[in-house]
Design a protein around this motif. Sequence first.
Motif, PDB file in Angstrom:
ATOM      1  N   GLU A   6       0.841  -1.211   0.000  1.00 61.27           N
ATOM      2  CA  GLU A   6       0.000   0.000   0.000  1.00 61.27           C
ATOM      3  C   GLU A   6       0.876   1.262   0.000  1.00 61.27           C
ATOM      4  O   GLU A   6       0.551   2.250  -0.656  1.00 61.27           O
ATOM      5  CB  GLU A   6      -0.917   0.002   1.232  1.00 61.27           C
ATOM      6  N   HIS A   9       2.129   1.642  -3.604  1.00 60.50           N
ATOM      7  CA  HIS A   9       1.120   2.225  -4.494  1.00 60.50           C
ATOM      8  C   HIS A   9       0.922   3.712  -4.203  1.00 60.50           C
ATOM      9  O   HIS A   9       0.830   4.526  -5.110  1.00 60.50           O
ATOM     10  CB  HIS A   9      -0.197   1.467  -4.341  1.00 60.50           C
ATOM     11  N   ASP A  24       5.009  -1.808 -15.300  1.00 60.60           N
ATOM     12  CA  ASP A  24       4.908  -2.893 -14.321  1.00 60.60           C
ATOM     13  C   ASP A  24       5.939  -3.927 -14.772  1.00 60.60           C
ATOM     14  O   ASP A  24       5.731  -4.611 -15.777  1.00 60.60           O
ATOM     15  CB  ASP A  24       3.497  -3.489 -14.303  1.00 60.60           C
ATOM     16  N   ASN A  29      -0.153 -11.656 -11.632  1.00 61.94           N
ATOM     17  CA  ASN A  29      -1.610 -11.740 -11.797  1.00 61.94           C
ATOM     18  C   ASN A  29      -2.243 -10.407 -12.172  1.00 61.94           C
ATOM     19  O   ASN A  29      -3.469 -10.298 -12.220  1.00 61.94           O
ATOM     20  CB  ASN A  29      -2.255 -12.299 -10.532  1.00 61.94           C
ATOM     21  N   TYR A  31      -2.274  -7.317 -10.677  1.00 61.22           N
ATOM     22  CA  TYR A  31      -2.813  -6.332  -9.721  1.00 61.22           C
ATOM     23  C   TYR A  31      -2.162  -4.967  -9.901  1.00 61.22           C
ATOM     24  O   TYR A  31      -2.831  -3.934  -9.883  1.00 61.22           O
ATOM     25  CB  TYR A  31      -2.607  -6.821  -8.274  1.00 61.22           C
ATOM     26  N   ASP A  32      -0.832  -4.959 -10.065  1.00 57.95           N
ATOM     27  CA  ASP A  32      -0.144  -3.679 -10.211  1.00 57.95           C
ATOM     28  C   ASP A  32      -0.407  -3.066 -11.583  1.00 57.95           C
ATOM     29  O   ASP A  32      -0.514  -1.846 -11.710  1.00 57.95           O
ATOM     30  CB  ASP A  32       1.371  -3.866 -10.008  1.00 57.95           C
ATOM     31  N   LEU A  34      -3.158  -3.288 -13.301  1.00 59.23           N
ATOM     32  CA  LEU A  34      -4.486  -2.670 -13.216  1.00 59.23           C
ATOM     33  C   LEU A  34      -4.414  -1.354 -12.433  1.00 59.23           C
ATOM     34  O   LEU A  34      -4.943  -0.330 -12.872  1.00 59.23           O
ATOM     35  CB  LEU A  34      -5.476  -3.634 -12.552  1.00 59.23           C
ATOM     36  N   PHE A  35      -3.724  -1.389 -11.309  1.00 60.31           N
ATOM     37  CA  PHE A  35      -3.591  -0.180 -10.486  1.00 60.31           C
ATOM     38  C   PHE A  35      -2.975   0.963 -11.312  1.00 60.31           C
ATOM     39  O   PHE A  35      -3.506   2.074 -11.351  1.00 60.31           O
ATOM     40  CB  PHE A  35      -2.708  -0.494  -9.266  1.00 60.31           C
ATOM     41  N   THR A  56      -3.555 -11.286 -16.448  1.00 58.55           N
ATOM     42  CA  THR A  56      -3.593  -9.816 -16.468  1.00 58.55           C
ATOM     43  C   THR A  56      -4.586  -9.319 -17.516  1.00 58.55           C
ATOM     44  O   THR A  56      -5.351  -8.378 -17.263  1.00 58.55           O
ATOM     45  CB  THR A  56      -2.177  -9.260 -16.736  1.00 58.55           C
ATOM     46  N   LYS A  59      -7.980  -9.605 -16.065  1.00 57.32           N
ATOM     47  CA  LYS A  59      -8.221  -8.590 -15.020  1.00 57.32           C
ATOM     48  C   LYS A  59      -8.492  -7.216 -15.647  1.00 57.32           C
ATOM     49  O   LYS A  59      -9.395  -6.492 -15.224  1.00 57.32           O
ATOM     50  CB  LYS A  59      -6.986  -8.538 -14.111  1.00 57.32           C
ATOM     51  N   ASN A  91       7.574  -6.338  -8.466  1.00 55.54           N
ATOM     52  CA  ASN A  91       7.060  -7.168  -7.387  1.00 55.54           C
ATOM     53  C   ASN A  91       7.839  -8.464  -7.521  1.00 55.54           C
ATOM     54  O   ASN A  91       7.502  -9.315  -8.352  1.00 55.54           O
ATOM     55  CB  ASN A  91       5.561  -7.400  -7.650  1.00 55.54           C
TER      56      ASN A  91
END
Length: 180
Positions: A6, A9, A24, A29, A31-32, A34-35, A56, A59, A91
């Motif tokens: 968190e 981000h 990224d 998967n 998540y980053d 998408l963020f 990805t 998502k 990550n």
Amino acid sequence: MIKPIEVAHQMLKEVIERKDIVVDATMGNGYDTLFLSQLSDHVYAFDIQKEALKATEEKLALAHQKATLILDGHEHLLRYIEKPIKAAIFNLGYLPNTDKSIITRPETTLAALSVLTARLCVGGRIALMIYYGHKGGRDEKNALVKWAQNLPQEYWHSFSYVPLNQIHTPPLLILLEKRK
Ligand SMILES: C[S@@+](CC[C@H](N)C(=O)[O-])C[C@H]1O[C@@H](n2cnc3c(N)ncnc32)[C@H](O)[C@@H]1O
């Protein structure tokens, strides 16, 4: 208290604008990816596993977001990106629930950082989420900590954020900002 991911981000969000190109470096998967896609003009996301691109893609589609998904190592990022980069996230470790032998490695992570730091905008930031509980993880962590400690202070802010009293091996976050 907020978790290392968190904080990562939040620190990236502070500098990313709608016109920005971001990276990224380890899609996983998604998540980053998408963020980042919700904040920037365009995300370039890298992974060496087809499963990561599939997860990805799904998502992003569900969230009606777009990104360029690249099946290649992040160390080759300059083959795909010509513009200045405002922010990036790594990550590090292995893709959860898959083959634990496919891990990020210090040589390729450092090679990616070498080209990325040269292409990063002044004021741009990089977040390194370092998971290191798996075999080989500690070597990568040690190499990255040493690298980040030796960045010249005149050109780089280099910070870390890590839980101190957790059992197991919680991730270490390293945050970098290019000063000039
Ligand atoms: C911890 S996972 C990433 C998690 C991801 N950020 C997410 O939101 O789910 C690490 C990923 O790095 C990928 N990877 C390993 N070596 C790589 C390399 N040289 N370039 C790009 N990705 C790599 C792995 O395949 C794995 O999917």
